[in-house]
Design a protein around this motif. Structure first.
Motif, PDB file in Angstrom:
ATOM      1  N   UNK A 383     -10.216 -50.338   7.873  1.00 44.50           N
ATOM      2  CA  UNK A 383      -8.899 -49.996   7.334  1.00 44.50           C
ATOM      3  C   UNK A 383      -8.396 -48.746   8.044  1.00 44.50           C
ATOM      4  N   UNK A 384      -7.109 -48.754   8.388  1.00 42.43           N
ATOM      5  CA  UNK A 384      -6.508 -47.628   9.115  1.00 42.43           C
ATOM      6  C   UNK A 384      -5.277 -47.122   8.370  1.00 42.43           C
ATOM      7  N   UNK A 385      -5.173 -45.812   8.254  1.00 39.95           N
ATOM      8  CA  UNK A 385      -3.997 -45.167   7.674  1.00 39.95           C
ATOM      9  C   UNK A 385      -3.191 -44.513   8.786  1.00 39.95           C
ATOM     10  N   UNK A 386      -1.897 -44.719   8.747  1.00 38.83           N
ATOM     11  CA  UNK A 386      -0.987 -44.112   9.730  1.00 38.83           C
ATOM     12  C   UNK A 386       0.146 -43.434   8.983  1.00 38.83           C
ATOM     13  N   UNK A 387       0.553 -42.261   9.460  1.00 40.53           N
ATOM     14  CA  UNK A 387       1.712 -41.566   8.884  1.00 40.53           C
ATOM     15  C   UNK A 387       2.404 -40.776   9.981  1.00 40.53           C
ATOM     16  N   UNK A 388       3.723 -40.668   9.893  1.00 37.80           N
ATOM     17  CA  UNK A 388       4.507 -39.885  10.839  1.00 37.80           C
ATOM     18  C   UNK A 388       5.500 -39.036  10.063  1.00 37.80           C
ATOM     19  N   UNK A 389       5.659 -37.786  10.474  1.00 39.62           N
ATOM     20  CA  UNK A 389       6.587 -36.871   9.811  1.00 39.62           C
ATOM     21  C   UNK A 389       7.992 -37.094  10.356  1.00 39.62           C
ATOM     22  N   UNK A 390       8.910 -37.380   9.458  1.00 36.68           N
ATOM     23  CA  UNK A 390      10.304 -37.607   9.819  1.00 36.68           C
ATOM     24  C   UNK A 390      11.184 -36.608   9.069  1.00 36.68           C
ATOM     25  N   UNK A 391      12.475 -36.513   9.423  1.00 35.77           N
ATOM     26  CA  UNK A 391      13.338 -35.505   8.804  1.00 35.77           C
ATOM     27  C   UNK A 391      13.379 -35.543   7.283  1.00 35.77           C
ATOM     28  N   UNK A 392      13.230 -36.715   6.664  1.00 35.72           N
ATOM     29  CA  UNK A 392      13.285 -36.815   5.210  1.00 35.72           C
ATOM     30  C   UNK A 392      11.923 -37.090   4.594  1.00 35.72           C
ATOM     31  N   UNK A 393      10.853 -36.757   5.305  1.00 34.70           N
ATOM     32  CA  UNK A 393       9.527 -36.931   4.731  1.00 34.70           C
ATOM     33  C   UNK A 393       8.653 -37.841   5.565  1.00 34.70           C
TER      34      UNK A 393
END
Length: 472
Positions: A383-393
């Protein structure tokens, strides 16, 4: 379809876009480009070089809310009704983004003691386009319905929120296998901006109330700004020369006029023979824009009763074109937009990858009916978790995968991803090594290919590398 709807039709078309997740490529250790996603990944070859301009191409495009099919499907419903329904369904946090990458060159080699070359140096240059924009809900409602039916409603101007970058990235990475359990890596980056358009700090409201000296009173609380770099010198050149513009753009690819710095970090930890975890943080950095700047700012607070912005009826003797021309002249006198050359800094969208993995299944040898203990495992799930920071969160995704080494030189990986856009994103990637030539092809969201216009996202990755294998 009226002309006033065209900008929002364009926005809805742009809604067919997605984020930067590369869930199929991540952890696919046979492919050198996985080091761009985790500089601390496992390396099982002694060197590689990418075929120039062919080693890695990536396009990822999609979005939330509605699809092109929702608006343009030939289902017998009136277009205006479908368009209005789409605008009503979309929310200010619905976003649309597109990412494209093209690797210009890349390479790497192992080094260290002759008996244990446990260090790996990789390098390269790639071009990237990254766009993210949020749906300007109140702008769309105001354009569609006007303010007559929204008396007292404050239209929020911060709904306009977008950033677009075209840049190149020169990078050098270091990977070291400390022991049989732990590997870490770092990657330094120099960003060269080619273009940037940034409008993420908008504030204010526009409200219409019943007036005293006129039918309506318009209350403006404005704090709007659009910042640009790399564009002004091209669009404001009276002596347009396409060949000169191309030369200018080429000069910006490497150590161009607006530079930035960043780095990636990553690791892999082998818990036991079958379980391991890994993770990475990417694009921790910034670009400082100091040259070829042109910013547009509109800041003011006032109440105005001088015009009556009601959409005219055809029987009032004034055409829509006449009305909008008169309104445009009034607003040009009313609003004064400041143009500045103020320097600004844009932070890169930081990305997180993390995964938990389990390997199983040894190859069975025919001649002795026993397992090949030194041949590695044939299967892997995780299982892989991915997240990216964008202007609204943060934008996040969770992926489950199955990897299979089909036979020597051919591997495949299937993924199932849950994210804000879809609960049914199935992807597949294949990597083949033929006489040292590594060929890979990856795509996702296969269930939507039966009607591509109804897809929330589409992703494609492919490339060619030459890999120098370890002797053992």
């Amino acid at each position: 379809m009226t002309l006033k709807k065209l900008p929002f039709v364009f926005i809805l078309i742009l809604n067919f876009c997605f984020s930067q997740n590369k869930q199929i490529l991540y952890g696919f250790t046979e492919i050198p480009q996985t080091l761009l996603l985790n500089p601390g990944g496992n390396v099982r070859y002694k060197g590689h070089f990418g075929i120039p301009l062919l080693s890695h191409f990536h396009l990822n495009t999609g979005g939330t809310g509605v699809s092109i099919y929702d608006v343009f499907a030939e289902d017998g419903r009136d277009f205006n009704i479908k368009f209005r329904d789409a605008v009503n369904k979309l929310q200010p946090n619905d976003f649309y983004s597109t990412t494209q990458q093209l690797e210009l060159f890349s390479g790497g080699f192992a080094f260290g003691p002759s008996y244990n070359k446990n260090k790996y140096l990789s390098f390269g240059l790639y071009q990237e386009f990254d766009f993210v924009g949020y749906f300007p809900k109140d702008y769309a409602v105001l354009a569609l319905e006007g303010n007559q039916s929204n008396i007292g409603k404050p239209f929020k101007l911060d709904h306009l929120n977008l950033n677009a970058d075209i840049l190149s990235v020169l990078h050098v990475g270091y990977n070291e296998k400390v022991n049989g359990k732990f590997t870490y890596g770092v990657r330094g980056k120099i960003y060269s901006s080619i273009f940037n358009v940034n409008s993420t700090k908008n504030k204010g409201t526009f409200t219409t109330v019943n007036g005293e000296n006129n039918i309506y009173e318009h209350i403006f609380n404005l704090d709007l700004a659009v910042r640009t770099s790399g564009i002004s010198s091209l669009i404001n050149d009276d002596n347009y020369d396409f060949s000169e513009d191309i030369k200018t753009l080429r000069k910006r690819v490497l150590f161009g006029q607006n530079l930035g710095l960043g780095f990636d970090i990553g690791f892999t930890y082998q818990i036991n023979k079958q379980w391991y975890v890994d993770g990475s943080l990417l694009d921790i950095g910034f670009i400082h824009h100091s040259k070829d700047i042109e910013n547009y700012e509109l800041k003011d607070d006032f109440t105005f009763e001088g015009i009556d912005p009601l959409f005219p009826e055809s029987n009032e003797g004034q055409s829509a074109n006449d009305y909008w021309s008169e309104l445009e002249e009034d607003f040009e006198d009313l609003f004064e937009i400041d143009t500045t050359q103020t320097q600004y800094t844009v932070w890169r969208p930081v990305k997180l990858n993390a995964s938990l993995n389990y390997a199983f299944g040894k190859k069975k040898l025919k001649d002795c009916d026993c397992l090949a203990e030194d041949g590695g495992f044939l299967n892997r799930v995780g299982a892989q978790l991915y997240a990216v920071k964008r202007p609204k969160g943060l934008q996040a995704a969770l992926t489950a995968y199955y990897y299979r080494r089909i036979f020597k030189g051919l591997s495949a990986k299937a993924t199932y991803t849950i994210d804000p856009y879809s609960f049914s994103n199935i992807g597949l990637g294949v990597s083949a090594n033929i006489l040292g030539l590594n060929i890979y092809l990856m795509a996702d969201n296969f269930l939507s290919y039966q009607n591509i216009y109804d897809a929330q996202n589409v992703s494609l990755q492919l490339g060619l590398n030459y890999i120098f294998k370890n002797e053992n």
